[in-house]
Design a protein around this motif. Sequence first.
Motif, PDB file in Angstrom:
ATOM      1  N   ALA A  65       0.840  -1.199   0.000  1.00  0.00           N
ATOM      2  CA  ALA A  65       0.000   0.000   0.000  1.00  0.00           C
ATOM      3  C   ALA A  65       0.875   1.249   0.000  1.00  0.00           C
ATOM      4  O   ALA A  65       2.109   1.170   0.091  1.00  0.00           O
ATOM      5  CB  ALA A  65      -0.926  -0.016   1.220  1.00  0.00           C
ATOM      6  N   GLU A  66       0.228   2.389  -0.083  1.00  0.00           N
ATOM      7  CA  GLU A  66       0.970   3.646  -0.117  1.00  0.00           C
ATOM      8  C   GLU A  66       1.685   3.922   1.211  1.00  0.00           C
ATOM      9  O   GLU A  66       2.760   4.527   1.229  1.00  0.00           O
ATOM     10  CB  GLU A  66       0.019   4.800  -0.451  1.00  0.00           C
ATOM     11  N   THR A  67       1.102   3.462   2.324  1.00  0.00           N
ATOM     12  CA  THR A  67       1.720   3.644   3.644  1.00  0.00           C
ATOM     13  C   THR A  67       2.753   2.558   3.873  1.00  0.00           C
ATOM     14  O   THR A  67       2.427   1.365   3.775  1.00  0.00           O
ATOM     15  CB  THR A  67       0.655   3.587   4.748  1.00  0.00           C
ATOM     16  N   PRO A  68       3.996   2.911   4.188  1.00  0.00           N
ATOM     17  CA  PRO A  68       5.034   1.897   4.413  1.00  0.00           C
ATOM     18  C   PRO A  68       4.622   0.884   5.491  1.00  0.00           C
ATOM     19  O   PRO A  68       4.083   1.247   6.530  1.00  0.00           O
ATOM     20  CB  PRO A  68       6.243   2.729   4.875  1.00  0.00           C
ATOM     21  N   GLY A  69       4.863  -0.388   5.197  1.00  0.00           N
ATOM     22  CA  GLY A  69       4.524  -1.453   6.136  1.00  0.00           C
ATOM     23  C   GLY A  69       3.131  -2.012   5.958  1.00  0.00           C
ATOM     24  O   GLY A  69       2.805  -3.059   6.523  1.00  0.00           O
ATOM     25  N   ASN A  70       2.297  -1.340   5.181  1.00  0.00           N
ATOM     26  CA  ASN A  70       0.932  -1.812   4.942  1.00  0.00           C
ATOM     27  C   ASN A  70       0.825  -2.432   3.552  1.00  0.00           C
ATOM     28  O   ASN A  70       1.613  -2.123   2.664  1.00  0.00           O
ATOM     29  CB  ASN A  70      -0.069  -0.656   5.032  1.00  0.00           C
ATOM     30  N   TYR A  71      -0.162  -3.316   3.395  1.00  0.00           N
ATOM     31  CA  TYR A  71      -0.426  -3.856   2.069  1.00  0.00           C
ATOM     32  C   TYR A  71      -1.892  -4.219   1.911  1.00  0.00           C
ATOM     33  O   TYR A  71      -2.628  -4.350   2.893  1.00  0.00           O
ATOM     34  CB  TYR A  71       0.491  -5.034   1.736  1.00  0.00           C
ATOM     35  N   TYR A  72      -2.310  -4.321   0.649  1.00  0.00           N
ATOM     36  CA  TYR A  72      -3.672  -4.697   0.313  1.00  0.00           C
ATOM     37  C   TYR A  72      -3.750  -6.204   0.104  1.00  0.00           C
ATOM     38  O   TYR A  72      -2.831  -6.822  -0.428  1.00  0.00           O
ATOM     39  CB  TYR A  72      -4.128  -3.993  -0.973  1.00  0.00           C
ATOM     40  N   THR A  73      -4.871  -6.781   0.501  1.00  0.00           N
ATOM     41  CA  THR A  73      -5.082  -8.207   0.305  1.00  0.00           C
ATOM     42  C   THR A  73      -6.573  -8.507   0.283  1.00  0.00           C
ATOM     43  O   THR A  73      -7.393  -7.636   0.614  1.00  0.00           O
ATOM     44  CB  THR A  73      -4.396  -9.020   1.415  1.00  0.00           C
ATOM     45  N   GLN A  74      -6.929  -9.710  -0.108  1.00  0.00           N
ATOM     46  CA  GLN A  74      -8.340 -10.066  -0.142  1.00  0.00           C
ATOM     47  C   GLN A  74      -8.830 -10.468   1.245  1.00  0.00           C
ATOM     48  O   GLN A  74      -8.053 -10.837   2.127  1.00  0.00           O
ATOM     49  CB  GLN A  74      -8.616 -11.171  -1.165  1.00  0.00           C
ATOM     50  N   ARG A  75     -10.127 -10.394   1.431  1.00  0.00           N
ATOM     51  CA  ARG A  75     -10.762 -10.746   2.701  1.00  0.00           C
ATOM     52  C   ARG A  75     -10.919 -12.256   2.807  1.00  0.00           C
ATOM     53  O   ARG A  75     -11.335 -12.915   1.837  1.00  0.00           O
ATOM     54  CB  ARG A  75     -12.133 -10.073   2.780  1.00  0.00           C
ATOM     55  N   LEU A  76     -10.561 -12.821   3.940  1.00  0.00           N
ATOM     56  CA  LEU A  76     -10.761 -14.250   4.152  1.00  0.00           C
ATOM     57  C   LEU A  76     -12.259 -14.561   4.073  1.00  0.00           C
ATOM     58  O   LEU A  76     -13.075 -13.884   4.697  1.00  0.00           O
ATOM     59  CB  LEU A  76     -10.206 -14.671   5.520  1.00  0.00           C
ATOM     60  N   GLY A  77     -12.591 -15.584   3.313  1.00  0.00           N
ATOM     61  CA  GLY A  77     -13.990 -15.945   3.090  1.00  0.00           C
ATOM     62  C   GLY A  77     -14.438 -15.673   1.668  1.00  0.00           C
ATOM     63  O   GLY A  77     -15.477 -16.175   1.248  1.00  0.00           O
ATOM     64  N   LEU A  78     -13.637 -14.893   0.917  1.00  0.00           N
ATOM     65  CA  LEU A  78     -13.940 -14.626  -0.476  1.00  0.00           C
ATOM     66  C   LEU A  78     -12.944 -15.348  -1.366  1.00  0.00           C
ATOM     67  O   LEU A  78     -11.744 -15.378  -1.069  1.00  0.00           O
ATOM     68  CB  LEU A  78     -13.870 -13.119  -0.770  1.00  0.00           C
ATOM     69  N   GLY A  79     -13.442 -15.918  -2.444  1.00  0.00           N
ATOM     70  CA  GLY A  79     -12.559 -16.546  -3.418  1.00  0.00           C
ATOM     71  C   GLY A  79     -11.974 -15.514  -4.361  1.00  0.00           C
ATOM     72  O   GLY A  79     -12.427 -14.365  -4.420  1.00  0.00           O
ATOM     73  N   PHE A  80     -10.958 -15.917  -5.117  1.00  0.00           N
ATOM     74  CA  PHE A  80     -10.336 -15.000  -6.075  1.00  0.00           C
ATOM     75  C   PHE A  80     -11.358 -14.413  -7.048  1.00  0.00           C
ATOM     76  O   PHE A  80     -11.230 -13.279  -7.502  1.00  0.00           O
ATOM     77  CB  PHE A  80      -9.259 -15.730  -6.889  1.00  0.00           C
ATOM     78  N   ASP A  81     -12.407 -15.202  -7.366  1.00  0.00           N
ATOM     79  CA  ASP A  81     -13.407 -14.762  -8.337  1.00  0.00           C
ATOM     80  C   ASP A  81     -14.405 -13.768  -7.761  1.00  0.00           C
ATOM     81  O   ASP A  81     -15.242 -13.233  -8.492  1.00  0.00           O
ATOM     82  CB  ASP A  81     -14.162 -15.966  -8.909  1.00  0.00           C
ATOM     83  N   GLU A  82     -14.321 -13.495  -6.464  1.00  0.00           N
ATOM     84  CA  GLU A  82     -15.254 -12.566  -5.821  1.00  0.00           C
ATOM     85  C   GLU A  82     -14.612 -11.237  -5.444  1.00  0.00           C
ATOM     86  O   GLU A  82     -15.270 -10.359  -4.878  1.00  0.00           O
ATOM     87  CB  GLU A  82     -15.836 -13.218  -4.564  1.00  0.00           C
ATOM     88  N   ILE A  83     -13.342 -11.074  -5.784  1.00  0.00           N
ATOM     89  CA  ILE A  83     -12.620  -9.885  -5.347  1.00  0.00           C
ATOM     90  C   ILE A  83     -12.929  -8.696  -6.254  1.00  0.00           C
ATOM     91  O   ILE A  83     -12.938  -8.801  -7.482  1.00  0.00           O
ATOM     92  CB  ILE A  83     -11.104 -10.146  -5.322  1.00  0.00           C
ATOM     93  N   THR A  84     -13.180  -7.553  -5.634  1.00  0.00           N
ATOM     94  CA  THR A  84     -13.330  -6.278  -6.329  1.00  0.00           C
ATOM     95  C   THR A  84     -12.391  -5.267  -5.674  1.00  0.00           C
ATOM     96  O   THR A  84     -11.891  -5.491  -4.564  1.00  0.00           O
ATOM     97  CB  THR A  84     -14.773  -5.753  -6.239  1.00  0.00           C
TER      98      THR A  84
END
Length: 264
Positions: free
Chosen positions: A59-78
């Motif tokens: 992510a833009e903030t050092p030490g942070n990152y974006y990821t998917q929510r547990l419980g959603l499959g790759f095909d459900e990510i927006t």
Amino acid sequence: MAETLSMQKRELIERASKSMKLHLDMPQWSLREKLALTCRILFTHGHDSGLAGQITARAETPGNYYTQRLGLGFDEITASNLLEVNEDLDVLSGEGMANPANRFHTWIYRARPDVKCIVHSHPIHISALSMLERPLKISHMDACMLYEDIAFLKEWPGVPVGNNEGEIIAEAIGDKRAILLAHHGLIIACRSVEEACSMALQCERAAQLQMLAESAGTIQDIAPELGREAHDWILQEKRSQATFAYYARRLLRYIDNTSDNPLS
């Protein structure tokens, strides 16, 4: 009269590289949108395994990152349902929780300042090779983006939710862009989302080719200098961006004008 027919190969490569920088354009997707597109693209190419696997980007903030929510499959990510988390996997924006197995991503990001995106997945052919404790063999031009750039971890450290697993994986991948984990799957650690997506797709295709080739005979080595040449040619930034954009367009054509758009 043609000007290029007397040029050396190195000159022609440089000429082509300059043209790619000039002519290959990349749509202006946000980081979140590119990450969501990657999740969907990899799903359509067999990288899903239920809720297993994670795809992250710094992510833009050092030490942070974006990821998917547990419980959603790759095909459900927006783009809108991605989470932003810190190194402790605390959710800073979004709803739900991150996959606890994301912990090893932190160890890779800490060890590799060059890495901007990590893909971890369990595609069929990569997983089959992992069960055989067999490294991925690079012997085809398309797969040369992986030439001397994929590591192998033979000893399975178990479920990667602890810090010890993160240390082991980060050390094993070293300065390479990919690693095959025995009895587990694939990890890609790249300079951009576009590069990571393209490399993950090629890893699975290379594994499929390897299993087909080995069923018919013995895979022959390619000349190292040519493997390195192809590696550097394929992994040019503009080429990776163009490859990603092609797969994204292909995906978006099938879901255009639907409520299931990953860019939402």
